[in-house]
Design a protein around this motif. Structure first.
Motif, mmCIF file in Angstrom:
data_model
loop_
_atom_site.group_PDB
_atom_site.id
_atom_site.type_symbol
_atom_site.label_atom_id
_atom_site.label_comp_id
_atom_site.label_asym_id
_atom_site.label_seq_id
_atom_site.Cartn_x
_atom_site.Cartn_y
_atom_site.Cartn_z
ATOM 1 N N ASP A 514 -60.769 145.151 25.493
ATOM 2 C CA ASP A 514 -60.708 147.294 25.683
ATOM 3 C C ASP A 514 -60.397 147.131 26.996
ATOM 4 O OD1 ASP A 514 -61.088 149.762 25.570
ATOM 5 O OD2 ASP A 514 -63.061 149.404 25.172
ATOM 6 N N ALA A 515 -58.980 147.734 26.799
ATOM 7 C CA ALA A 515 -58.269 147.482 28.033
ATOM 8 C C ALA A 515 -58.922 149.591 28.456
ATOM 9 C CB ALA A 515 -56.993 147.791 28.505
ATOM 10 N N LEU A 516 -60.128 149.303 29.705
ATOM 11 C CA LEU A 516 -60.427 149.975 30.394
ATOM 12 C C LEU A 516 -59.879 150.303 31.258
ATOM 13 C CD1 LEU A 516 -63.621 151.327 29.867
ATOM 14 C CD2 LEU A 516 -64.246 150.384 32.126
ATOM 15 N N GLY A 517 -59.272 151.339 31.712
ATOM 16 C CA GLY A 517 -59.255 152.294 32.675
ATOM 17 C C GLY A 517 -57.372 152.001 32.773
ATOM 18 N N LEU A 518 -56.581 152.213 31.574
ATOM 19 C CA LEU A 518 -55.275 151.541 32.191
ATOM 20 C C LEU A 518 -54.307 152.475 32.518
ATOM 21 C CD1 LEU A 518 -53.642 148.982 31.192
ATOM 22 C CD2 LEU A 518 -53.103 149.920 29.340
ATOM 23 N N THR A 519 -55.057 153.906 32.051
ATOM 24 C CA THR A 519 -54.693 155.415 32.548
ATOM 25 C C THR A 519 -54.202 155.349 34.172
ATOM 26 O OG1 THR A 519 -54.320 155.986 30.040
ATOM 27 C CG2 THR A 519 -53.617 157.653 32.351
ATOM 28 N N THR A 520 -55.575 154.744 34.549
ATOM 29 C CA THR A 520 -55.576 155.201 36.225
ATOM 30 C C THR A 520 -54.909 153.974 36.730
ATOM 31 O OG1 THR A 520 -58.069 155.654 35.487
ATOM 32 C CG2 THR A 520 -57.607 154.832 37.826
ATOM 33 N N LEU A 577 -44.209 153.546 32.718
ATOM 34 C CA LEU A 577 -44.776 152.710 33.132
ATOM 35 C C LEU A 577 -46.580 152.189 32.415
ATOM 36 C CD1 LEU A 577 -45.908 150.680 34.901
ATOM 37 C CD2 LEU A 577 -46.564 152.478 36.598
ATOM 38 N N MET A 578 -46.650 153.065 31.245
ATOM 39 C CA MET A 578 -47.767 153.357 30.799
ATOM 40 C C MET A 578 -46.886 152.353 29.568
ATOM 41 S SD MET A 578 -51.298 153.891 30.024
ATOM 42 C CE MET A 578 -52.554 153.861 29.448
ATOM 43 N N VAL A 579 -45.804 152.808 29.189
ATOM 44 C CA VAL A 579 -46.121 151.840 27.922
ATOM 45 C C VAL A 579 -45.184 150.555 28.917
ATOM 46 C CG1 VAL A 579 -43.548 151.424 26.463
ATOM 47 C CG2 VAL A 579 -43.819 153.451 27.211
ATOM 48 N N ARG A 580 -45.145 149.905 29.909
ATOM 49 C CA ARG A 580 -45.308 148.897 30.307
ATOM 50 C C ARG A 580 -46.227 148.203 30.355
ATOM 51 N NH1 ARG A 580 -41.074 151.013 33.686
ATOM 52 N NH2 ARG A 580 -42.753 150.044 35.540
ATOM 53 N N LEU A 581 -47.100 148.307 30.521
ATOM 54 C CA LEU A 581 -48.452 147.447 31.037
ATOM 55 C C LEU A 581 -48.903 147.584 29.116
ATOM 56 C CD1 LEU A 581 -50.032 150.006 33.450
ATOM 57 C CD2 LEU A 581 -49.935 147.871 33.601
ATOM 58 N N VAL A 582 -48.629 149.000 28.389
ATOM 59 C CA VAL A 582 -49.032 148.278 27.013
ATOM 60 C C VAL A 582 -48.726 147.581 26.641
ATOM 61 C CG1 VAL A 582 -49.879 149.168 25.035
ATOM 62 C CG2 VAL A 582 -50.648 150.409 26.616
ATOM 63 N N THR A 583 -47.693 147.466 26.747
ATOM 64 C CA THR A 583 -46.612 146.269 25.895
ATOM 65 C C THR A 583 -47.127 144.833 27.089
ATOM 66 O OG1 THR A 583 -44.809 147.623 25.503
ATOM 67 C CG2 THR A 583 -43.903 145.623 25.207
ATOM 68 N N PHE A 584 -46.768 145.199 28.048
ATOM 69 C CA PHE A 584 -46.916 143.256 28.831
ATOM 70 C C PHE A 584 -48.877 142.662 27.545
ATOM 71 C CE2 PHE A 584 -49.415 141.598 32.045
ATOM 72 C CZ PHE A 584 -48.550 140.494 32.361
ATOM 73 N N LEU A 585 -49.983 143.529 28.590
ATOM 74 C CA LEU A 585 -51.273 143.766 27.950
ATOM 75 C C LEU A 585 -51.330 142.425 26.383
ATOM 76 C CD1 LEU A 585 -54.016 145.622 29.748
ATOM 77 C CD2 LEU A 585 -53.627 143.437 30.010
ATOM 78 N N ASN A 586 -50.855 143.169 25.784
ATOM 79 C CA ASN A 586 -50.533 143.267 24.138
ATOM 80 C C ASN A 586 -50.003 141.859 23.770
ATOM 81 O OD1 ASN A 586 -52.207 144.408 22.060
ATOM 82 N ND2 ASN A 586 -49.958 143.744 20.579
ATOM 83 N N ASP A 587 -48.508 141.923 24.612
ATOM 84 C CA ASP A 587 -48.006 140.424 24.472
ATOM 85 C C ASP A 587 -48.472 139.252 24.964
ATOM 86 O OD1 ASP A 587 -46.419 142.434 22.562
ATOM 87 O OD2 ASP A 587 -44.487 141.820 24.283
ATOM 88 N N ASP A 588 -49.060 139.578 26.080
ATOM 89 C CA ASP A 588 -50.014 138.677 27.199
ATOM 90 C C ASP A 588 -50.857 137.940 26.205
ATOM 91 O OD1 ASP A 588 -49.524 136.887 29.949
ATOM 92 O OD2 ASP A 588 -52.257 137.582 29.212
ATOM 93 N N LEU A 589 -51.239 138.820 25.505
ATOM 94 C CA LEU A 589 -52.674 138.525 24.499
ATOM 95 C C LEU A 589 -52.067 137.892 23.518
ATOM 96 C CD1 LEU A 589 -55.023 141.684 25.088
ATOM 97 C CD2 LEU A 589 -55.563 138.798 25.892
ATOM 98 N N MET A 652 -47.784 160.053 24.755
ATOM 99 C CA MET A 652 -48.948 159.397 23.738
ATOM 100 C C MET A 652 -48.337 158.615 22.735
ATOM 101 S SD MET A 652 -51.953 159.095 24.783
ATOM 102 C CE MET A 652 -52.858 158.149 23.211
ATOM 103 N N ALA A 653 -47.339 159.080 22.184
ATOM 104 C CA ALA A 653 -46.125 158.505 20.990
ATOM 105 C C ALA A 653 -45.202 158.059 21.286
ATOM 106 C CB ALA A 653 -45.518 160.024 20.361
ATOM 107 N N LYS A 654 -45.274 157.313 22.730
ATOM 108 C CA LYS A 654 -43.967 156.676 23.034
ATOM 109 C C LYS A 654 -44.966 155.126 23.526
ATOM 110 C CE LYS A 654 -41.999 160.316 26.080
ATOM 111 N NZ LYS A 654 -41.898 160.542 27.762
ATOM 112 N N LEU A 655 -46.114 155.584 23.208
ATOM 113 C CA LEU A 655 -46.852 153.394 23.332
ATOM 114 C C LEU A 655 -46.603 152.749 22.190
ATOM 115 C CD1 LEU A 655 -50.203 155.055 24.583
ATOM 116 C CD2 LEU A 655 -48.566 153.780 25.865
ATOM 117 N N PRO A 656 -46.499 151.517 22.191
ATOM 118 C CA PRO A 656 -46.626 150.623 21.092
ATOM 119 C C PRO A 656 -47.313 150.796 20.104
ATOM 120 C CG PRO A 656 -46.089 149.086 22.875
ATOM 121 C CD PRO A 656 -46.797 151.123 23.941
ATOM 122 N N MET A 657 -47.403 151.710 19.028
ATOM 123 C CA MET A 657 -49.136 151.822 18.557
ATOM 124 C C MET A 657 -49.085 151.048 16.827
ATOM 125 S SD MET A 657 -50.750 155.732 19.838
ATOM 126 C CE MET A 657 -50.083 156.788 20.730
#
Length: 751
Positions: A514-520, A577-589, A652-657
């Motif tokens: 659970d990537a808490l506070g990612l928008t922060t 930037l939010m897209v990059r963070l979500v993508t990086f975290l998910n791909d890294d994991l 929100m729709a830009k995120l790789p959901m």
């Protein structure tokens, strides 16, 4: 489908729940434990008398003695019964957060043998290898890992087969796996324990029927019928009526820790259909039984539940039980189970609209989840097409293939916002000054924004290394020292292979962070890029100094950071930037493996952690002050969406959901006048539009700022007010002040 009024019986049960329910997510009001079982310690005594036996068998025997010792207390109005297990000095419950021996020293003071029993178990547990844990610095500020996690079971295994039918399955698979003979024996012993637990209730209600036969003949007849249902189930029979099916579901659900009901409408529909077709039950009576079951789940707190969606072969799964469940949710206004409606292209319009009406009236359930996005995500992590179509939710809303998975949800809760503050302080916690991360250089060394962002991403990956290593070590420990044959009987592939789910027997073993506070974190990096590197209003060193001073005497800089672009306003740079963070975290994991070989992935739910982790996180460059809540979900930070709800959805729709394990939860607050009455269609159209853009999940709260402030001033008048906090809902007046303030700060949208 007709909506029935709440019956007098159900209203009386609701009134009792409202008087006694005192638990808000993870924050039970303290109470002194009191044993009512005359110093009996059935678990301990049975454990001692079976010394030398195989661990699984010895444990099963002790659990069964504990379960059979239940002394049901008469419930005056309920049609669905099932009493809590006795308090004891030592137990081994199956539950959401306790899947191990639980020692309660305070009860030892009430038992003449207490010191002897306590000494035995303290010695036994101390001699056992201790469960690996993250270092305290990490657990208290950056992340937690949990060995006991939410999961979803296939309750149809019991509902279709009854206890005797499950026994037959066990015996058949036992012949195929002789190496697991003792484990299968433990499963059979557990089944005896289920029968014993149910039989105790049957006997108690037989006695109650006799006691009140003259004073309350109507309730006596009900008690007699309840007892007959329980005797029938305890004898090993599969339920033959809807009432029996709901009763059996509750017994098995409760004995497995009242975790997540999963696809409850699919599990209970066959019994409902049979009764309705043979004319032995009216829909009105079926609704009352369903209401009683939902009251039970609310009283004991049930987690993730699912209605609607699709069948494993791809047809729409809506049935009459779907409507019964939705009706209970919307009419009773209960805080659990935490129900989601799976929406797909074939979802009936009337069901979808009924769910939207429920939300518009301030119930907060069901939340809405988009099959068209979730299914590709599940297939990406290796879930078969049929199991993906059969997905459900567990816990606060995590996605899982129903009855097929180890769990792995809330394995790790990661305060991602802390990654930046740690990096800016050279690997140290900004509040405690303890070393918790890598020293990647002083603020002066980051002479370009690109260097800083690269360092933050490196810190993220480093911390994930630590957390995943700790989580895998915990799972390895569990595989050595824990077992749960009863729960394993409802997780596919365990019986077939003869392997407990704690030891890798489940079909799937994915993990969730659970990537808490990612928008922060995203908004903070954007603020640094704009304020420090583009506008050059200050140096990074000066900004860090302002953060350490909690913005005191830095009002102009604070305002500049607050005014920097924020995620949720359809600003391409902030959103990117939010897209990059979500993508990086998910791909890294995704490139990493869980202990049993599954994939890792992220969700962003927030549960209650936005407030609790915010309290131990210093000021952040997005303008947030020391101790204030972090972003509460995957959406905009509280109050930072300035351009309306449409911009929120576009961001929100830009995120790789379609690639995350999910969900990326979106909490949105609406002014009641904009979505109620004739305006309810606007809310329905908004959800549909978001899903057509690729949105994954949305959880509306319909409440006005005026109502929230009035409830703070006069809580006794606003007991009915329900809000969506993060991964759960709560009565606003029962929330702690910091949670209430967090809700007030969220943007009130109009459509």
């Amino acid at each position: 489908m007709k909506i029935f009024a709440i019956t007098d019986r159900v209203q009386k049960i609701l009134d009792q729940i409202n008087k006694t329910q005192t638990v808000i997510e993870g924050l039970p009001k303290p109470k002194k434990l009191q044993s009512i079982y005359n110093n009996e310690e059935p678990f301990h005594d049975t454990w001692i008398s079976n010394e030398g036996k195989n661990f699984d068998i010895r444990l099963a025997l002790a659990q069964n003695a504990w379960r059979a010792s239940v002394r049901p207390q008469f419930e005056e109005h309920q049609l669905i019964i099932g009493e809590i297990l006795p308090q004891a000095i030592i137990t081994y419950p199956t539950g959401v957060f306790s899947w191990d021996f639980v020692l309660q020293p305070s009860l030892a003071e009430q038992n003449p043998r207490g010191n002897e029993i306590l000494s035995y178990w303290e010695k036994y547990l101390s001699e056992r290898e201790q469960v690996p844990r993250l270092h305290h610095n990490y657990r208290s500020t950056v992340a937690i890992t949990t060995k006991a996690v939410h999961s979803s079971l296939d309750y149809s295994v019991f509902l279709k087969n009854g206890i005797n039918g499950v026994r037959t399955l066990v015996k058949e698979y036992r012949k195929q796996n002789p190496q697991s003979d003792e484990w299968y024996e433990a499963v059979l012993i557990n089944l005896d324990g289920v029968s014993g637990y149910i039989r105790a209730h049957a006997n108690a209600y037989d006695e109650e029927a006799k006691l009140i036969r003259d004073t309350n003949p109507e309730r006596a007849a009900e008690c007699k019928k309840i007892a007959e249902n329980c005797h029938y189930l305890a004898d090993g029979n599969a339920p033959d009526s809807f009432w029996q099916a709901c009763q059996f579901f509750w017994f098995v659900f409760y004995l497995n820790g009242h975790d997540s009901p999963g696809r409850i409408d699919q599990y209970l529909f066959p019994a409902l259909k049979k009764d309705l077709e043979r004319g032995t039950l009216t829909e009105e009576d079926a609704q009352e039984i369903t209401d009683c079951l939902y009251c039970k789940m609310a009283k004991h707190i049930a987690y993730g539940s699912t209605i609607g969606g699709q069948t494993p072969t791809g047809e729409d799964a809506t049935n009459r039980m779907t409507w019964m469940c939705l009706s209970s949710i919307s009419r009773l206004r209960l805080l659990s189970p935490r129900t989601s409606l799976r929406v797909h292209k074939g979802t009936p319009d009337d069901l979808f609209m009924a769910a939207v009406v429920s939300s518009s009236e301030g119930v907060t359930f069901p939340t809405f989840v988009n099959d068209e996005v979730v299914l590709p995500s599940m297939k990406r992590r290796g879930t078969s097409p049929e199991d993906a179509l059969d997905y459900t939710f567990c816990g606060c809303g995590q996605v899982t293939p129903a009855g097929c998975a180890y769990g792995g949800y809330e394995d790790i809760v990661f305060n991602t916002a802390k990654t930046l503050t740690i990096t800016l302080h050279q690997g140290k916690d900004e509040l405690s000054n303890g070393v918790v991360g890598l020293d990647l250089g002083s603020p002066q060394s980051f002479d370009t924004y690109e260097k800083l962002e690269s360092a933050v991403f490196r810190q993220l990956s480093h911390l994930l290394d630590l957390f995943i290593s700790a989580s895998c070590a915990e799972k390895e420990w569990c595989s050595k020292y824990m077992s749960d044959p009863l729960r394993s009987a409802m997780i596919h592939n365990c019986l077939e292979s003869g392997v407990d789910f704690r030891r890798g027997g489940a079909k799937y073993h994915d993990g969730m962070v659970d990537a808490l506070g990612l928008t922060t974190l995203a908004d903070s990096l954007t603020a640094i890029r704009v304020v420090v590197y583009e506008k050059k209003l200050c140096t990074l060193e000066k900004l860090v100094d302002a953060l350490d001073k909690n913005w005191v005497e830095n009002e102009a800089l604070h305002r500049a950071c607050l005014d920097a672009p924020k995620f949720g306003n359809n600003d391409d740079e902030a959103d990117a930037l939010m897209v990059r963070l979500v993508t990086f975290l998910n791909d890294d994991l995704f490139a990493r493996n869980t202990y049993f070989g599954g994939h890792w992935g992220i969700d962003i739910i927030g549960w209650s952690g936005a407030v609790t982790y915010g309290e131990i996180t210093g000021a952040t460059p997005n303008g947030r002050k020391n101790g204030e809540p972090l972003a509460d979900c995957a959406g905009p930070s509280q109050g930072m969406d300035k351009n309306g709800i449409t911009s929120v959805l576009l961001s929100m729709a830009k995120l790789p959901m379609d690639k995350v394990h999910g969900p990326l939860a979106l909490s949105v607050k609406f002014a009641p006048k904009s979505v109620q009455g004739e305006n309810v269609k606007k809310l329905a159209d908004l959800i549909r539009a978001y899903f057509s853009m690729g949105g994954m999940q949305v959880q509306p709260s319909v409440v006005s700022l005026e109502e929230l402030r009035a409830a703070q001033k006069e809580p006794e008048k606003w007991d009915h007010l329900i809000v969506r906090v993060g991964g759960f809902s709560a009565k606003f007046v029962e929330l702690q002040p910091d949670f209430q303030d967090d809700m007030i700060k969220r943007t009130e949208n109009e459509i």
